[in-house]
Scaffold this motif. Structure first.
Motif, PDB file in Angstrom:
ATOM      1  N   CYS A  31       0.827  -1.149   0.004  1.00  0.00           N
ATOM      2  CA  CYS A  31      -0.001  -0.014  -0.039  1.00  0.00           C
ATOM      3  C   CYS A  31       0.895   1.315   0.028  1.00  0.00           C
ATOM      4  N   ASP A  32       2.152   1.308   0.624  1.00  0.00           N
ATOM      5  CA  ASP A  32       2.853   2.358   0.412  1.00  0.00           C
ATOM      6  C   ASP A  32       3.164   2.785  -1.164  1.00  0.00           C
ATOM      7  N   CYS A  33       3.021   1.934  -1.783  1.00  0.00           N
ATOM      8  CA  CYS A  33       3.144   2.301  -3.412  1.00  0.00           C
ATOM      9  C   CYS A  33       2.124   3.141  -4.033  1.00  0.00           C
ATOM     10  N   CYS A  34       0.819   3.149  -3.121  1.00  0.00           N
ATOM     11  CA  CYS A  34      -0.411   3.518  -3.915  1.00  0.00           C
ATOM     12  C   CYS A  34      -0.560   5.067  -3.524  1.00  0.00           C
ATOM     13  N   ALA A  35      -1.699   5.537  -4.112  1.00  0.00           N
ATOM     14  CA  ALA A  35      -1.787   7.045  -3.859  1.00  0.00           C
ATOM     15  C   ALA A  35      -3.334   7.149  -3.631  1.00  0.00           C
ATOM     16  N   GLY A  40     -11.518  13.315  -2.270  1.00  0.00           N
ATOM     17  CA  GLY A  40     -12.013  13.096  -0.821  1.00  0.00           C
ATOM     18  C   GLY A  40     -12.617  11.656  -0.424  1.00  0.00           C
ATOM     19  N   ASP A  41     -12.753  10.570  -1.598  1.00  0.00           N
ATOM     20  CA  ASP A  41     -13.201   9.341  -1.579  1.00  0.00           C
ATOM     21  C   ASP A  41     -12.136   8.471  -0.814  1.00  0.00           C
ATOM     22  N   LYS A  42     -12.684   7.582   0.098  1.00  0.00           N
ATOM     23  CA  LYS A  42     -11.866   6.841   1.030  1.00  0.00           C
ATOM     24  C   LYS A  42     -11.434   5.469  -0.263  1.00  0.00           C
ATOM     25  N   ALA A  43     -10.517   5.995  -1.238  1.00  0.00           N
ATOM     26  CA  ALA A  43      -9.806   4.898  -2.104  1.00  0.00           C
ATOM     27  C   ALA A  43      -8.643   5.402  -2.378  1.00  0.00           C
ATOM     28  N   CYS A  44      -8.001   4.199  -2.802  1.00  0.00           N
ATOM     29  CA  CYS A  44      -6.618   4.468  -3.405  1.00  0.00           C
ATOM     30  C   CYS A  44      -6.397   3.588  -4.973  1.00  0.00           C
ATOM     31  N   THR A  45      -5.474   4.335  -5.533  1.00  0.00           N
ATOM     32  CA  THR A  45      -5.175   3.624  -6.729  1.00  0.00           C
ATOM     33  C   THR A  45      -3.787   3.752  -7.047  1.00  0.00           C
ATOM     34  N   ALA A  46      -3.522   3.013  -8.305  1.00  0.00           N
ATOM     35  CA  ALA A  46      -1.776   3.041  -8.465  1.00  0.00           C
ATOM     36  C   ALA A  46      -1.545   4.646  -9.150  1.00  0.00           C
ATOM     37  N   PRO A  47      -0.595   5.212  -8.634  1.00  0.00           N
ATOM     38  CA  PRO A  47      -0.066   6.403  -9.155  1.00  0.00           C
ATOM     39  C   PRO A  47       0.656   6.520 -10.679  1.00  0.00           C
ATOM     40  N   VAL A  48      -0.391   6.348 -11.501  1.00  0.00           N
ATOM     41  CA  VAL A  48      -0.082   6.350 -12.818  1.00  0.00           C
ATOM     42  C   VAL A  48      -1.080   7.455 -13.391  1.00  0.00           C
ATOM     43  N   GLY A  49      -0.477   7.769 -14.696  1.00  0.00           N
ATOM     44  CA  GLY A  49      -1.356   9.082 -15.503  1.00  0.00           C
ATOM     45  C   GLY A  49      -0.943  10.097 -14.539  1.00  0.00           C
ATOM     46  N   PRO A  50      -1.920  10.830 -14.345  1.00  0.00           N
ATOM     47  CA  PRO A  50      -1.846  12.168 -13.927  1.00  0.00           C
ATOM     48  C   PRO A  50      -1.342  12.269 -12.554  1.00  0.00           C
ATOM     49  N   LEU A  51      -1.467  10.904 -11.648  1.00  0.00           N
ATOM     50  CA  LEU A  51      -0.813  10.947 -10.339  1.00  0.00           C
ATOM     51  C   LEU A  51       0.716  10.224 -10.256  1.00  0.00           C
ATOM     52  N   HIS A  52       1.145  10.245 -11.564  1.00  0.00           N
ATOM     53  CA  HIS A  52       2.728   9.810 -11.737  1.00  0.00           C
ATOM     54  C   HIS A  52       3.559  10.478 -10.804  1.00  0.00           C
ATOM     55  N   CYS A  82      -4.097  -1.511  -5.309  1.00  0.00           N
ATOM     56  CA  CYS A  82      -4.530  -0.380  -4.505  1.00  0.00           C
ATOM     57  C   CYS A  82      -5.925  -0.038  -4.184  1.00  0.00           C
ATOM     58  N   SER A  83      -6.803  -0.588  -5.171  1.00  0.00           N
ATOM     59  CA  SER A  83      -8.134  -0.160  -4.828  1.00  0.00           C
ATOM     60  C   SER A  83      -8.726  -1.228  -4.124  1.00  0.00           C
ATOM     61  N   SER A  84      -8.470  -2.493  -4.112  1.00  0.00           N
ATOM     62  CA  SER A  84      -9.081  -3.504  -3.155  1.00  0.00           C
ATOM     63  C   SER A  84      -8.698  -3.731  -1.947  1.00  0.00           C
ATOM     64  N   ASN A  85      -7.223  -3.423  -1.707  1.00  0.00           N
ATOM     65  CA  ASN A  85      -6.390  -3.586  -0.496  1.00  0.00           C
ATOM     66  C   ASN A  85      -6.123  -2.437   0.364  1.00  0.00           C
ATOM     67  N   CYS A  86      -6.482  -1.036  -0.015  1.00  0.00           N
ATOM     68  CA  CYS A  86      -5.668  -0.064   0.551  1.00  0.00           C
ATOM     69  C   CYS A  86      -6.699   0.945   0.780  1.00  0.00           C
ATOM     70  N   PHE A  87      -6.584   1.948   2.135  1.00  0.00           N
ATOM     71  CA  PHE A  87      -7.262   3.034   2.315  1.00  0.00           C
ATOM     72  C   PHE A  87      -6.385   4.244   2.317  1.00  0.00           C
TER      73      PHE A  87
END
Length: 111
Positions: A31-35, A40-52, A82-87
């Motif tokens: 999860c430290d790899c995720c953003a 304000g949603d309680k969700a995380c995603t991979a830092p790709v595209g605009p979050l690179h 990221c979306s299924s395992n992290c907050f």
């Protein structure tokens, strides 16, 4: 560029203690790899595209989140993890933490 990312990752692994080094193994996303997602949603995603992020995206894709035969498949697997395992981590607003899930028998509630 990937050689540099690999060098940075190996350098950071060598500076970790024995307990931390076993916590983050190469080839296993964490999860430290995720953003956190915007809005304000309680969700995380991979830092790709605009979050690179050079540190998170490049190092994590090269060392930790390596599942997938192509770069596109690898990024999709990274995002799914990221979306299924992290907050989002409230202590560090630019990173995520593992979901804290409680099993109530019929329902599983994650915070």
């Amino acid at each position: 560029m990937q050689a540099f990312a690999l060098f940075v990752a190996l350098l950071s692994l060598s500076s970790l203690g024995a307990a931390s080094a076993s916590k983050f193994s190469p080839g296993q996303c964490h999860c430290d790899c995720c953003a956190p997602v915007d809005g304000g949603d309680k969700a995380c995603t991979a830092p790709v595209g605009p979050l690179h992020s050079q540190t998170k995206t490049d190092v994590c894709l090269a060392v930790f989140c390596t599942e997938g035969d192509t770069l596109g498949a690898q990024k999709q697997a990274f995002s799914n993890f990221c979306s299924s395992n992290c907050f989002p981590d409230t202590a560090v607003p630019t990173t995520c933490r593992p979901k804290d899930c409680t099993d109530h028998g019929v329902n599983v509630h994650c915070d």
